[in-house]
Design a protein around this motif. Structure first.
Motif, PDB file in Angstrom:
ATOM      1  N   UNK A  74       0.865  -1.230  -0.246  1.00 42.56           N
ATOM      2  CA  UNK A  74       0.097   0.050   0.068  1.00 42.56           C
ATOM      3  C   UNK A  74       0.911   1.358   0.064  1.00 42.56           C
ATOM      4  N   UNK A  75       0.327   2.270   0.258  1.00 38.11           N
ATOM      5  CA  UNK A  75       1.057   3.633   0.393  1.00 38.11           C
ATOM      6  C   UNK A  75       1.736   3.916   1.714  1.00 38.11           C
ATOM      7  N   UNK A  76       2.850   4.608   1.462  1.00 40.72           N
ATOM      8  CA  UNK A  76       3.874   4.896   2.864  1.00 40.72           C
ATOM      9  C   UNK A  76       3.058   5.484   3.970  1.00 40.72           C
ATOM     10  N   UNK A  77       2.017   6.455   3.589  1.00 42.70           N
ATOM     11  CA  UNK A  77       1.383   7.130   4.709  1.00 42.70           C
ATOM     12  C   UNK A  77       0.195   6.264   5.374  1.00 42.70           C
TER      13      UNK A  77
ATOM     14  N   UNK B  62      12.446  -1.537   0.346  1.00 41.32           N
ATOM     15  CA  UNK B  62      11.602  -1.401   1.629  1.00 41.32           C
ATOM     16  C   UNK B  62      10.233  -0.848   0.848  1.00 41.32           C
ATOM     17  N   UNK B  63       9.003  -1.550   1.251  1.00 46.58           N
ATOM     18  CA  UNK B  63       7.936  -1.560   0.615  1.00 46.58           C
ATOM     19  C   UNK B  63       6.784  -1.546   2.112  1.00 46.58           C
ATOM     20  N   UNK B  64       5.820  -0.594   2.095  1.00 49.07           N
ATOM     21  CA  UNK B  64       4.912  -0.756   3.007  1.00 49.07           C
ATOM     22  C   UNK B  64       4.000  -1.924   2.867  1.00 49.07           C
ATOM     23  N   UNK B  65       3.635  -2.844   3.783  1.00 53.34           N
ATOM     24  CA  UNK B  65       2.735  -3.893   3.413  1.00 53.34           C
ATOM     25  C   UNK B  65       1.309  -3.556   4.320  1.00 53.34           C
ATOM     26  N   UNK B  66       0.325  -4.435   3.924  1.00 57.24           N
ATOM     27  CA  UNK B  66      -0.992  -4.488   4.418  1.00 57.24           C
ATOM     28  C   UNK B  66      -0.696  -5.918   5.231  1.00 57.24           C
ATOM     29  N   UNK B  67      -0.735  -5.980   6.369  1.00 61.38           N
ATOM     30  CA  UNK B  67      -0.416  -7.450   7.287  1.00 61.38           C
ATOM     31  C   UNK B  67      -1.469  -7.819   7.979  1.00 61.38           C
ATOM     32  N   UNK B  68      -2.067  -8.944   7.748  1.00 61.96           N
ATOM     33  CA  UNK B  68      -3.171  -9.391   8.377  1.00 61.96           C
ATOM     34  C   UNK B  68      -2.739 -10.435   9.532  1.00 61.96           C
ATOM     35  N   UNK B  69      -3.094 -10.278  10.618  1.00 64.09           N
ATOM     36  CA  UNK B  69      -2.768 -10.815  11.684  1.00 64.09           C
ATOM     37  C   UNK B  69      -3.838 -11.958  12.176  1.00 64.09           C
ATOM     38  N   UNK B  70      -3.400 -13.375  12.196  1.00 61.26           N
ATOM     39  CA  UNK B  70      -4.585 -14.376  12.795  1.00 61.26           C
ATOM     40  C   UNK B  70      -3.748 -14.893  13.946  1.00 61.26           C
ATOM     41  N   UNK B  71      -4.785 -15.986  14.377  1.00 61.91           N
ATOM     42  CA  UNK B  71      -4.374 -16.699  15.576  1.00 61.91           C
ATOM     43  C   UNK B  71      -5.601 -16.291  16.884  1.00 61.91           C
TER      44      UNK B  71
END
Length: 517
Positions: free
Chosen positions: A237-240, A256-265
């Protein structure tokens, strides 16, 4: 005991240092002014010497001798003429001064005529929305001063607005979504279509900032992402938008690229995911990317309703329990997943009652990936059977406690066929492909702060995790390695992430259940 006074150098040191720095700055400024003519002549002589070298290099070799003889003759004549060397030196210094001048054009202090016309047109278009007849000193009025309302602006190389700050009166209803949408639609149309704009509403200061977003990178291939167990990269996604970056490899480059991280568990607030998109938008690519990441720490069960063979590369791999595309195999696999979820719950409950940690056989995550379950529902209805989505109620409801994660991918025109359990428990949402704002709001729950465009690459869309903000998303390229249209670099990237071939015991059990059914 009386305290001894500090030495004078410590008491007055800061003031002396400040005066010393000020004297140094003054001396440096004076030296720069004095030496400015010398800098000018040096720069001019350097440029003249460079021009002479280029002229000499461009001269053919057979003409260099006569040219050298001509230059030598001119120098001798000048040396023999009275006052010749003095005049030659003055001429050289004048040429060096002219050549060494700063030839950069000064930046314009304000907008040019075309930019002023565009800003005035934009101001006039906002007058009906930001003005009222009862305002004694209107900020917006036909023929008014547009510089009061449009306080800050930038233009790109094509002359279109790239950033704009709009002031609006305090009585504008900026808290209503409909009022905001009208202004955003107008600014999008007047600033130039075909681009994505980000709108930031500052309700406290009564200002709206419009920014043109750069396109997201589409050349990121599937790879091992630097994440912790329980973290899945949906895309970038965007850095902001996020406060984290991931180191990625692109050929021989590192970036280095900003990610969209989905956390499970067990501690996740959004343990299940719903992916929606038009045909060819990249929903299957995202499911395949999630499967490759999930196989690092867990087991995967795949049910493909479209029966297109997009997951054939995962069949028989270590950690892949089953890849089903038929109705009978899908029902048997989902029944096993339901029983496995119940078994995990019972085992975890017994361990807690006995005061023991959770057994190892329930700590390994179980992923249930369904691609187009609506197609299986149609087949089940035609055969007089129950919709296989009913079997997802237990994994969806108790999946977080049992370390079971469900991912459902469906096309936008078939979202009405999803069960209530899927709609209720899949609070992490992803929408891919060209969609309008109403469709985005229907799936994500809130409209995005950007303007969707109709021409997007595959894997481009939006993501929202629970009640969080809406992020622009670009899915990493994870194509089917067995597809002939896949490039060789992407094929090798996916094949390098696949586990080795094996026949897990759980898969054998599922196949046996399917045979008995």
């Amino acid at each position: 005991m009386a305290r001894r006074p500090l030495p004078r150098i410590l008491r007055n040191g800061s003031a002396q240092m400040a005066r010393s720095r000020q004297l140094a700055r003054t001396a440096a400024g004076g030296a720069g002014d004095v030496l400015q003519p010398l800098f000018l002549l040096t720069r001019g002589l350097h440029r003249l010497a460079g021009a002479g070298r280029r002229r000499w290099s461009a001269t053919p070799k057979d003409r260099r001798g006569p040219l050298l003889f001509l230059v030598t003759s001119v120098i001798l004549v000048v040396a023999l003429v009275p006052y010749g060397p003095l005049l030659a030196g003055l001429t050289l210094m004048a040429a060096a001064a002219w050549k060494g001048r700063d030839r950069r054009k000064p930046k314009p202090s304000g907008p040019d005529d075309a930019q002023t016309k565009r800003l005035r047109t934009l101001y006039e278009a906002l007058v009906p929305y930001f003005s009222t007849a009862q305002d004694p000193d209107p900020l917006y009025a036909h023929g008014g001063d547009w510089t009061r309302a449009l306080s800050s602006y930038d233009f790109d190389d094509t002359g279109r607005i790239s950033r704009l700050r709009v002031r609006y009166p305090a009585y504008f209803t900026d808290g209503e979504a409909a009022s905001r949408a009208r202004i955003e639609q107008l600014l999008h149309a007047k600033s130039g279509r075909g681009r994505e704009y980000h709108f930031t509403w500052d309700e406290e200061a009564n200002e709206l900032t419009v920014t043109v977003l750069p396109p997201l990178p589409t050349d990121i291939a599937a790879q091992r992402f630097v994440t912790a167990p329980g973290e899945t990269v949906l895309g970038f996604t965007d850095p902001t938008g996020v406060q984290r970056t991931l180191p990625l490899t692109h050929g021989d480059e590192q970036r280095d690229v900003p990610p969209v991280v989905w956390r499970t568990g067990s501690r996740s607030t959004e343990p299940h995911l719903l992916i929606a998109g038009a045909p060819g938008s990249g929903t299957t690519t995202l499911v395949r990317s999630i499967a490759l990441q999930a196989l690092q720490h867990g087991d995967v069960l795949i049910v493909e309703g479209g029966d297109t063979g997009e997951y054939a590369c995962l069949t028989g791999r270590d950690g892949v329990l089953s890849v089903e595309s038929g109705l009978v195999g899908a029902v048997s696999s989902l029944e096993w997943a339901t029983h496995e979820t119940e078994r995990r719950l019972i085992s975890a409950n017994r361990a807690r009652q006995a005061g023991h940690p959770s057994p190892d056989d329930i700590r390994r995550p179980l992923w249930i990936l369904l691609d187009r379950p609506g197609a299986l529902g149609h087949l089940a209805a035609a055969d007089g059977r129950e919709d296989p989505q009913v079997l997802l109620q237990v994994p969806l409801r108790h999946g977080r406690a049992a370390n079971v994660t469900v991912v459902v991918a469906e096309q936008l025109d078939a979202l009405d066929g999803l069960s209530d359990a899927v709609r209720q428990y899949t609070r992490a949402r992803v929408v891919l492909g060209p969609v309008v704002a109403d469709e985005l709001q229907a799936v994500l729950g809130v409209p995005p702060h950007t303007t969707p465009v109709l021409d997007v690459p595959p894997g481009r869309g939006y993501a929202r995790l629970g009640s969080g903000p809406v992020h622009r998303l670009q899915v990493p390229a994870t194509p089917d390695p067995y597809d002939d249209a896949t490039s060789e670099s992407h094929r090798q990237a996916v094949l390098g992430l696949l586990p080795q071939h094996s026949t897990p015991a759980a898969a054998v059990g599922i196949e046996a259940m399917a045979t008995e059914g």
